[in-house]
Design an enzyme around this catalytic site. Structure first.
Site, PDB file in Angstrom:
ATOM      1  N   ASN A 287      49.112   1.373  11.200  1.00  0.00           N
ATOM      2  CA  ASN A 287      50.554   1.458  11.445  1.00  0.00           C
ATOM      3  C   ASN A 287      50.811   0.739  12.764  1.00  0.00           C
ATOM      4  O   ASN A 287      50.487   1.265  13.820  1.00  0.00           O
ATOM      5  CB  ASN A 287      50.949   2.945  11.534  1.00  0.00           C
ATOM      6  CG  ASN A 287      52.395   3.153  11.958  1.00  0.00           C
ATOM      7  OD1 ASN A 287      53.178   2.208  12.009  1.00  0.00           O
ATOM      8  ND2 ASN A 287      52.741   4.394  12.250  1.00  0.00           N
TER       9      ASN A 287
ATOM     10  N   LYS B 161      53.555   0.061  14.177  1.00  0.00           N
ATOM     11  CA  LYS B 161      54.750   0.558  14.895  1.00  0.00           C
ATOM     12  C   LYS B 161      55.570  -0.635  15.426  1.00  0.00           C
ATOM     13  O   LYS B 161      55.570  -1.676  14.798  1.00  0.00           O
ATOM     14  CB  LYS B 161      54.337   1.543  15.988  1.00  0.00           C
ATOM     15  CG  LYS B 161      53.445   2.668  15.438  1.00  0.00           C
ATOM     16  CD  LYS B 161      53.264   3.816  16.370  1.00  0.00           C
ATOM     17  CE  LYS B 161      52.375   4.865  15.720  1.00  0.00           C
ATOM     18  NZ  LYS B 161      52.193   6.049  16.547  1.00  0.00           N
TER      19      LYS B 161
ATOM     20  N   HIS C  32      57.152   9.378   8.866  1.00  0.00           N
ATOM     21  CA  HIS C  32      56.378   9.417  10.107  1.00  0.00           C
ATOM     22  C   HIS C  32      57.109  10.303  11.117  1.00  0.00           C
ATOM     23  O   HIS C  32      58.336  10.315  11.174  1.00  0.00           O
ATOM     24  CB  HIS C  32      56.199   8.003  10.664  1.00  0.00           C
ATOM     25  CG  HIS C  32      55.197   7.964  11.775  1.00  0.00           C
ATOM     26  ND1 HIS C  32      55.520   8.336  13.052  1.00  0.00           N
ATOM     27  CD2 HIS C  32      53.872   7.653  11.777  1.00  0.00           C
ATOM     28  CE1 HIS C  32      54.423   8.247  13.800  1.00  0.00           C
ATOM     29  NE2 HIS C  32      53.420   7.831  13.055  1.00  0.00           N
TER      30      HIS C  32
ATOM     31  N   GLU D  51      57.665   9.998  14.143  1.00  0.00           N
ATOM     32  CA  GLU D  51      58.600   9.288  15.039  1.00  0.00           C
ATOM     33  C   GLU D  51      59.942   9.051  14.338  1.00  0.00           C
ATOM     34  O   GLU D  51      60.996   9.092  14.970  1.00  0.00           O
ATOM     35  CB  GLU D  51      57.955   7.965  15.507  1.00  0.00           C
ATOM     36  CG  GLU D  51      56.832   8.229  16.497  1.00  0.00           C
ATOM     37  CD  GLU D  51      55.685   7.231  16.493  1.00  0.00           C
ATOM     38  OE1 GLU D  51      55.842   6.114  15.986  1.00  0.00           O
ATOM     39  OE2 GLU D  51      54.603   7.597  17.002  1.00  0.00           O
TER      40      GLU D  51
ATOM     41  N   GLU E 259      49.355  14.165  10.013  1.00  0.00           N
ATOM     42  CA  GLU E 259      49.291  13.694  11.397  1.00  0.00           C
ATOM     43  C   GLU E 259      49.845  14.772  12.323  1.00  0.00           C
ATOM     44  O   GLU E 259      51.070  14.932  12.420  1.00  0.00           O
ATOM     45  CB  GLU E 259      50.130  12.424  11.565  1.00  0.00           C
ATOM     46  CG  GLU E 259      49.675  11.275  10.699  1.00  0.00           C
ATOM     47  CD  GLU E 259      50.145   9.939  11.253  1.00  0.00           C
ATOM     48  OE1 GLU E 259      49.287   9.110  11.550  1.00  0.00           O
ATOM     49  OE2 GLU E 259      51.357   9.747  11.408  1.00  0.00           O
TER      50      GLU E 259
ATOM     51  N   GLY F  75      48.980   9.202  19.541  1.00  0.00           N
ATOM     52  CA  GLY F  75      49.117   8.391  20.751  1.00  0.00           C
ATOM     53  C   GLY F  75      48.781   9.132  22.035  1.00  0.00           C
ATOM     54  O   GLY F  75      49.041   8.648  23.129  1.00  0.00           O
TER      55      GLY F  75
ATOM     56  N   SER G 237      45.289   9.608  17.066  1.00  0.00           N
ATOM     57  CA  SER G 237      44.213   9.215  17.986  1.00  0.00           C
ATOM     58  C   SER G 237      42.859   9.063  17.290  1.00  0.00           C
ATOM     59  O   SER G 237      41.816   9.398  17.841  1.00  0.00           O
ATOM     60  CB  SER G 237      44.113  10.200  19.159  1.00  0.00           C
ATOM     61  OG  SER G 237      45.312  10.183  19.910  1.00  0.00           O
TER      62      SER G 237
HETATM   63  P1  PGA Z   1      47.720   6.841  16.901  1.00  0.00           P
HETATM   64  O1  PGA Z   1      48.976   6.877  15.886  1.00  0.00           O
HETATM   65  O2  PGA Z   1      46.520   6.436  16.096  1.00  0.00           O
HETATM   66  O3  PGA Z   1      48.102   5.810  17.945  1.00  0.00           O
HETATM   67  O4  PGA Z   1      47.591   8.215  17.478  1.00  0.00           O
HETATM   68  C1  PGA Z   1      48.834   7.336  14.582  1.00  0.00           C
HETATM   69  C2  PGA Z   1      50.166   7.241  13.880  1.00  0.00           C
HETATM   70  O5  PGA Z   1      51.201   7.522  14.494  1.00  0.00           O
HETATM   71  O6  PGA Z   1      50.218   6.885  12.687  1.00  0.00           O
END
Ligand code: PGA
Length: 251
Positions: free
Chosen positions: A9, A11, A96, A98, A167, A173, A213
């Site tokens: 992803n 982003k 997601h 976000e 997730e 992140g 992460s």
């Molecule tokens: P990350 O993000 O691997 O940077 O923690 C995962 C995601 O949001 O899909």
């Protein structure tokens, strides 16, 4: 039986030229050393039409990070599932955290998006997961069960076309990762909900990815769990060596 999948992803990272360069580099690396799992990259909308022709679709699937909850029309700035599919993309991340938290995407909005994605032959990668306070209050099971309402109205046939991604928001992140035990526990719980709703066969065929992460150093022990079928990767998907390191966890 279900597939193992590593999906990236991107982003809101990489301009078009950088995105094309990243896709080319990944394609070269995975052509030279074939993966043992399905690999998907989900990119910003504007990259899709340029990235799909430069990757070998037998090795790398391409997806969007979102799509509209409407078919078409006067929705300035939105991108429909049909438009995504017309670029050659085959997947779309939906739900997601976000999108849920910054853009107010609700269970009902996401239900519409999932239906439109499926109607346009896109495979939704549907994300669920709890925030830190919910985990601390041991409410994670309740939270994911409620979020699954967006996809539990699907027919068994349509549910069989989607990929789930668990997730935990506190791990996205942040550098904090769920332990393999925490991941296995909730993935097994999610699968038990699918068994209740759609039966054992549908549940056994559903890929449930872990995200948050995930990196080359922890991917192997996360993916070794019986109910963890791969990962949804944010930060580590932006560097070919890291992303490939995670893909190689299946070797
Ligand atoms: P990350 O993000 O691997 O940077 O923690 C995962 C995601 O949001 O899909």
């Amino acid at each position: 039986m279900r597939k193992n999948i590593v999906a990236g992803n991107w982003k809101m990272n990489k301009n078009l030229q950088e995105g094309i360069a990243l896709a080319k580099e990944l394609n070269e690396a995975l052509t030279a050393d074939k993966p043992n799992c399905d690999v998907v990259i989900c990119t910003p909308f504007i990259h899709l039409a340029s990235v799909t022709p430069i990757v070998d679709e037998a090795i790398i699937g391409v997806g969007a990070e979102n799509c509209a909850d409407k078919v078409s029309g006067a929705y300035t700035g939105e991108v429909s599932a049909e438009m995504v599919a017309s670029t050659g993309a085959k997947y779309v991340i939906l739900g997601h955290s976000e999108r849920r938290s910054y853009y107010g995407e609700t269970v009902e909005i996401l239900e519409e998006k999932v239906k439109l994605a499926l109607a346009n032959n896109l495979t939704p990668i549907f994300c669920i997961g709890e925030v830190l306070e919910e985990r601390q209050a041991e409410k994670q099971n309740e939270v994911v069960a409620a979020q699954l309402a967006s996809v539990f109205t699907l027919s068994a046939e349509d549910f069989g076309k989607i990929i789930l991604a668990y997730e935990p928001v506190w791990a996205i992140g942040t550098g904090l990762t769920a332990t393999p035990e925490q991941a296995q526990d909730i993935h097994a719980y999610i699968r038990s909900l699918i068994v209740e709703k759609y039966g054992q066969e549908v549940a056994d065929n559903c890929s449930i990815l872990y995200g948050g992460s995930c990196k080359p150093s922890n991917a192997k022990e996360l993916f070794a769990n019986p109910d963890v079928d791969g990962g949804l990767i944010g930060g580590a998907a932006l560097k070919v060596s890291d992303f490939k390191g995670i893909i190689d966890a299946f070797k």
